[in-house]
Scaffold this motif. Structure first.
Motif, PDB file in Angstrom:
ATOM      1  N   LEU A 321     -22.634   9.023  -7.146  1.00 13.33           N
ATOM      2  CA  LEU A 321     -22.739   7.949  -8.121  1.00 13.33           C
ATOM      3  C   LEU A 321     -21.856   6.771  -7.707  1.00 13.33           C
ATOM      4  O   LEU A 321     -20.901   6.932  -6.931  1.00 13.33           O
ATOM      5  N   PRO A 322     -22.138   5.571  -8.228  1.00 13.26           N
ATOM      6  CA  PRO A 322     -21.349   4.392  -7.829  1.00 13.26           C
ATOM      7  C   PRO A 322     -19.848   4.562  -8.060  1.00 13.26           C
ATOM      8  O   PRO A 322     -19.040   4.141  -7.232  1.00 13.26           O
ATOM      9  N   ALA A 323     -19.454   5.162  -9.174  1.00 11.33           N
ATOM     10  CA  ALA A 323     -18.027   5.337  -9.430  1.00 11.33           C
ATOM     11  C   ALA A 323     -17.374   6.224  -8.389  1.00 11.33           C
ATOM     12  O   ALA A 323     -16.211   6.016  -8.013  1.00 11.33           O
ATOM     13  N   ALA A 324     -18.117   7.220  -7.896  1.00 12.01           N
ATOM     14  CA  ALA A 324     -17.555   8.100  -6.862  1.00 12.01           C
ATOM     15  C   ALA A 324     -17.454   7.401  -5.522  1.00 12.01           C
ATOM     16  O   ALA A 324     -16.569   7.711  -4.720  1.00 12.01           O
ATOM     17  N   ILE A 325     -18.345   6.444  -5.276  1.00 13.51           N
ATOM     18  CA  ILE A 325     -18.318   5.731  -3.999  1.00 13.51           C
ATOM     19  C   ILE A 325     -16.995   4.998  -3.825  1.00 13.51           C
ATOM     20  O   ILE A 325     -16.410   4.964  -2.735  1.00 13.51           O
ATOM     21  N   THR A 326     -16.485   4.399  -4.890  1.00  8.91           N
ATOM     22  CA  THR A 326     -15.230   3.635  -4.790  1.00  8.91           C
ATOM     23  C   THR A 326     -14.047   4.522  -4.454  1.00  8.91           C
ATOM     24  O   THR A 326     -13.025   4.029  -3.972  1.00  8.91           O
ATOM     25  N   ARG A 327     -14.145   5.826  -4.711  1.00 11.13           N
ATOM     26  CA  ARG A 327     -13.066   6.737  -4.364  1.00 11.13           C
ATOM     27  C   ARG A 327     -13.309   7.436  -3.037  1.00 11.13           C
ATOM     28  O   ARG A 327     -12.373   7.940  -2.424  1.00 11.13           O
ATOM     29  N   ARG A 328     -14.571   7.491  -2.587  1.00  5.36           N
ATOM     30  CA  ARG A 328     -14.890   8.226  -1.373  1.00  5.36           C
ATOM     31  C   ARG A 328     -14.802   7.363  -0.127  1.00  5.36           C
ATOM     32  O   ARG A 328     -14.402   7.844   0.931  1.00  5.36           O
ATOM     33  N   ARG A 329     -15.191   6.100  -0.256  1.00 11.35           N
ATOM     34  CA  ARG A 329     -15.261   5.275   0.959  1.00 11.35           C
ATOM     35  C   ARG A 329     -13.858   4.937   1.454  1.00 11.35           C
ATOM     36  O   ARG A 329     -13.037   4.374   0.719  1.00 11.35           O
ATOM     37  N   PRO A 330     -13.567   5.260   2.722  1.00 18.74           N
ATOM     38  CA  PRO A 330     -12.210   4.998   3.232  1.00 18.74           C
ATOM     39  C   PRO A 330     -11.884   3.522   3.332  1.00 18.74           C
ATOM     40  O   PRO A 330     -10.712   3.153   3.224  1.00 18.74           O
ATOM     41  N   ASP A 331     -12.887   2.642   3.552  1.00 23.50           N
ATOM     42  CA  ASP A 331     -12.556   1.225   3.644  1.00 23.50           C
ATOM     43  C   ASP A 331     -12.112   0.687   2.293  1.00 23.50           C
ATOM     44  O   ASP A 331     -11.228  -0.190   2.223  1.00 23.50           O
ATOM     45  N   ILE A 332     -12.680   1.203   1.190  1.00 20.59           N
ATOM     46  CA  ILE A 332     -12.219   0.784  -0.143  1.00 20.59           C
ATOM     47  C   ILE A 332     -10.821   1.324  -0.402  1.00 20.59           C
ATOM     48  O   ILE A 332      -9.946   0.613  -0.923  1.00 20.59           O
ATOM     49  N   ARG A 333     -10.592   2.560  -0.025  1.00 16.32           N
ATOM     50  CA  ARG A 333      -9.251   3.133  -0.203  1.00 16.32           C
ATOM     51  C   ARG A 333      -8.224   2.406   0.668  1.00 16.32           C
ATOM     52  O   ARG A 333      -7.067   2.243   0.271  1.00 16.32           O
ATOM     53  N   GLN A 334      -8.630   1.972   1.845  1.00 14.47           N
ATOM     54  CA  GLN A 334      -7.727   1.187   2.684  1.00 14.47           C
ATOM     55  C   GLN A 334      -7.405  -0.151   2.024  1.00 14.47           C
ATOM     56  O   GLN A 334      -6.254  -0.602   2.031  1.00 14.47           O
ATOM     57  N   ALA A 335      -8.417  -0.808   1.452  1.00 13.44           N
ATOM     58  CA  ALA A 335      -8.176  -2.072   0.763  1.00 13.44           C
ATOM     59  C   ALA A 335      -7.253  -1.874  -0.437  1.00 13.44           C
ATOM     60  O   ALA A 335      -6.392  -2.714  -0.723  1.00 13.44           O
ATOM     61  N   GLU A 336      -7.412  -0.752  -1.134  1.00 13.53           N
ATOM     62  CA  GLU A 336      -6.529  -0.468  -2.266  1.00 13.53           C
ATOM     63  C   GLU A 336      -5.092  -0.237  -1.804  1.00 13.53           C
ATOM     64  O   GLU A 336      -4.135  -0.720  -2.428  1.00 13.53           O
ATOM     65  N   ALA A 337      -4.931   0.496  -0.715  1.00 16.76           N
ATOM     66  CA  ALA A 337      -3.582   0.720  -0.181  1.00 16.76           C
ATOM     67  C   ALA A 337      -2.959  -0.591   0.293  1.00 16.76           C
ATOM     68  O   ALA A 337      -1.746  -0.819   0.131  1.00 16.76           O
ATOM     69  N   SER A 338      -3.758  -1.468   0.871  1.00 20.72           N
ATOM     70  CA  SER A 338      -3.240  -2.776   1.297  1.00 20.72           C
ATOM     71  C   SER A 338      -2.806  -3.600   0.084  1.00 20.72           C
ATOM     72  O   SER A 338      -1.805  -4.325   0.150  1.00 20.72           O
ATOM     73  N   LEU A 339      -3.550  -3.492  -1.017  1.00 24.50           N
ATOM     74  CA  LEU A 339      -3.144  -4.168  -2.247  1.00 24.50           C
ATOM     75  C   LEU A 339      -1.823  -3.608  -2.757  1.00 24.50           C
ATOM     76  O   LEU A 339      -0.945  -4.365  -3.200  1.00 24.50           O
ATOM     77  N   HIS A 340      -1.658  -2.294  -2.688  1.00 30.85           N
ATOM     78  CA  HIS A 340      -0.388  -1.677  -3.084  1.00 30.85           C
ATOM     79  C   HIS A 340       0.759  -2.195  -2.214  1.00 30.85           C
ATOM     80  O   HIS A 340       1.838  -2.542  -2.719  1.00 30.85           O
ATOM     81  N   ALA A 341       0.524  -2.275  -0.910  1.00 27.23           N
ATOM     82  CA  ALA A 341       1.571  -2.763  -0.005  1.00 27.23           C
ATOM     83  C   ALA A 341       1.917  -4.220  -0.299  1.00 27.23           C
ATOM     84  O   ALA A 341       3.090  -4.608  -0.269  1.00 27.23           O
ATOM     85  N   ALA A 342       0.910  -5.032  -0.592  1.00 33.41           N
ATOM     86  CA  ALA A 342       1.170  -6.444  -0.896  1.00 33.41           C
ATOM     87  C   ALA A 342       1.941  -6.583  -2.203  1.00 33.41           C
ATOM     88  O   ALA A 342       2.800  -7.465  -2.340  1.00 33.41           O
ATOM     89  N   THR A 343       1.647  -5.710  -3.184  1.00 34.22           N
ATOM     90  CA  THR A 343       2.391  -5.745  -4.444  1.00 34.22           C
ATOM     91  C   THR A 343       3.849  -5.378  -4.211  1.00 34.22           C
ATOM     92  O   THR A 343       4.763  -6.014  -4.760  1.00 34.22           O
ATOM     93  N   ALA A 344       4.089  -4.357  -3.415  1.00 28.60           N
ATOM     94  CA  ALA A 344       5.469  -3.971  -3.103  1.00 28.60           C
ATOM     95  C   ALA A 344       6.179  -5.056  -2.309  1.00 28.60           C
ATOM     96  O   ALA A 344       7.385  -5.289  -2.484  1.00 28.60           O
ATOM     97  N   GLU A 345       5.450  -5.738  -1.431  1.00 25.08           N
ATOM     98  CA  GLU A 345       6.053  -6.839  -0.674  1.00 25.08           C
ATOM     99  C   GLU A 345       6.533  -7.943  -1.602  1.00 25.08           C
ATOM    100  O   GLU A 345       7.580  -8.561  -1.360  1.00 25.08           O
ATOM    101  N   THR A 346       5.797  -8.183  -2.681  1.00 25.59           N
ATOM    102  CA  THR A 346       6.251  -9.166  -3.666  1.00 25.59           C
ATOM    103  C   THR A 346       7.569  -8.720  -4.283  1.00 25.59           C
ATOM    104  O   THR A 346       8.480  -9.538  -4.491  1.00 25.59           O
ATOM    105  N   GLY A 347       7.710  -7.438  -4.582  1.00 25.63           N
ATOM    106  CA  GLY A 347       8.969  -6.937  -5.108  1.00 25.63           C
ATOM    107  C   GLY A 347      10.118  -7.111  -4.133  1.00 25.63           C
ATOM    108  O   GLY A 347      11.244  -7.444  -4.532  1.00 25.63           O
TER     109      GLY A 347
END
Length: 508
Positions: A321-347
């Motif tokens: 299902l579409p909701a599962a795709i956002t958790r399964r695809r590694p490129d989306i998970r990579q983009a999410e991790a990059s967002l986490h890193a950018a948020t921490a960089e702001t801190g």
């Protein structure tokens, strides 16, 4: 012997001074850690807005409720493909580079964690010093050493002017209290960057598996097409011979003869192109498995050289299902991790605006002679906190905060774009799989029609009411129809591979 003993007795109270001092450092450190805070924005996992189901009808069957198969290539039931994927996973240089980058990211995270721990260094030194006599006496307004009227002073200075040996051993310690979370944010950023690299490696693995499957399918399709091209060329050659006989008998004209000759040339022209397709796909497989072109492992080379039919497409392709795709695809998970890193960089950037408090200390032994170095009377120490407060930097720190926030916004938009791209890719591949399946079904039906026409032509020829040319035309038509069917089945298989990749299957 009494003077040395008295020196030792005079030095004994020093442990009573040093130990409370260390206790003060410990109390300050505990207070700093208890009262510390972490400045900057806290990270919250995004909740992307995705549809509840796929819009394409191909995604509305019972398979939509199932998760994608991690080892999706095994559903083709081809041991050669299984072996190629396994060898590529173990030996592909590009994929192994991503593994090396994971090790680098882990080391960087460990280095950031170490920045929040106390540091202790040991040191030992020996120096030889000599004071410049002329400069010293000039600065003191005195005459030459040993001048009249100043014997004591000259003697003392003369002693200082001699060369001195200095021996010293000790320990230096420091600890940044991290009251405002700069180190903690840096550790958080490094961990998120490690996670992003892990996801990048998974995405590279998924791409590698898809590339191996595509190249293998192209090899098998090329072999099947070449076999049908040989049948087609043989039929066209016989048809040309029959047309020449008919031309000699006055039953055909030059136009029919030219058409038969052109049909043969077109059939023969397929062979070099198909050989090239098979050779290039085989070379691609060799490189994907980490080997030079033409040096594929003997077992795999033999298996590839022997023509084999295309793998069968599974009746159902499991669709998440579409909701599962956002958790399964590694490129989306990579983009999410990059967002986490950018948020921490702001801190980290925000914490640069706040004071830094560091506890430091030094303890050791210092003596003018090496034998006396171990005596407690030669012990020295110093300890205390140091505060660093940025007062003026010309706007550099504020600009750093603005830059970090801009990067955070960019990372958020990149995450949203990754989600939209993933949804589009799945929808596109669902549509491609559905339409190409329809095309393949029609091509398969055309093969049946061509086979029926060939059977009828053979019956008519056996019964004497048809000619041999019609039979050869039927053979050629059937070979051409089978080639179209091979191409259609290849496209459906490639669509399935692309759909599995779009769903993020295979990296777990």
């Amino acid at each position: 012997m009494k003077p040395p003993a008295s020196r030792h007795r005079a030095a004994r109270p020093m442990p009573g001074v040093l130990v409370p001092g260390m206790l003060v450092l410990g109390v300050l450190a505990a207070a700093g850690l208890a009262g510390g805070c972490t400045v900057g924005p806290a990270y919250h996992a995004p909740a992307p807005d995705v549809p509840a189901a796929w819009h394409d009808p191909a995604g509305s069957d019972a398979a939509a409720a199932r998760a994608a198969d991690p080892a999706w290539w095994r559903r083709f039931g081809d041991p050669v493909l299984d072996g190629l994927v396994a060898r590529a996973t173990a030996g592909n240089p590009a994929f192994l580079q991503t593994i090396a980058r994971i090790a680098q990211a882990r080391a960087q995270e460990q280095a950031q964690r170490a920045a929040g721990l106390p540091s202790l260094t040991g040191s030992a030194l020996y120096t030889r010093e000599r004071l410049g006599e002329a400069g010293l006496f000039t600065a003191l307004g005195s005459g030459q050493p040993g001048a009249a009227g100043q014997p004591g002073f000259a003697g003392g200075i003369g002693g200082l002017a001699q060369g001195l040996d200095l021996y010293q051993v000790g320990f230096d310690a420091s600890w940044e209290l991290d009251l405002f979370g700069r180190v903690r944010r840096a550790v958080e950023q490094a961990h998120a960057q490690l996670q992003a690299q892990l996801e990048a490696s998974r995405d590279a693995l998924l791409t590698l598996q898809g590339d191996v499957a595509r190249a293998y399918l192209q090899v098998r399709a090329g072999q099947a097409l070449r076999a049908q091209a040989a049948i087609l060329a043989t039929a066209r050659a016989r048809a040309l011979d029959l047309t020449r006989i008919r031309r000699a008998q006055g039953l055909a004209d030059d136009t029919e003869l030219d058409q038969a000759r052109a049909a043969l040339l077109q059939a023969q022209a397929q062979t070099p192109q198909l050989d090239q397709q098979v050779a290039q796909a085989t070379n691609r497989l060799a490189v994907l498995t980490g080997q030079a072109p033409g040096t594929l492992a003997a077992a795999l080379q033999a298996a590839l050289a022997a023509p084999a039919p295309l793998p069968a497409l599974p009746d159902r392709v499991a669709i998440a299902l579409p909701a599962a795709i956002t958790r399964r695809r590694p490129d989306i998970r990579q983009a999410e991790a990059s967002l986490h890193a950018a948020t921490a960089e702001t801190g980290v950037a925000v914490a640069q605006l706040y004071p830094d408090i560091t506890l430091s200390g030094q303890v050791g032994q210092r003596s003018l002679t090496l034998p006396d170095l171990a005596q407690w009377a030669n012990t020295f120490y110093q300890f205390g906190p140091a505060i660093s407060l940025p007062l003026f930097s010309g706007g550099r720190l504020r600009a750093g905060v603005a830059l970090a926030r801009a990067r955070q916004r960019e990372a958020a938009l990149a995450y949203r774009q990754a989600v939209l791209t993933a949804l589009q890719q799945v929808e596109d591949e669902l549509a491609a799989l559905r339409t190409d399946r329809d095309t393949q079904a029609r091509d398969a039906a055309a093969v049946g029609v061509a086979a029926g026409r060939l059977d009828l032509a053979r019956v008519r020829y056996r019964d004497g009411i048809g000619d041999a040319l019609a039979v050869q035309d039927g053979v050629a038509a059937l070979a051409a129809a089978r080639q179209d069917d091979v191409r259609a089945r290849l496209q459906v298989l490639l669509d399935a591979v692309a759909l599995y990749k779009a769903m993020g299957g295979g990296w777990e």
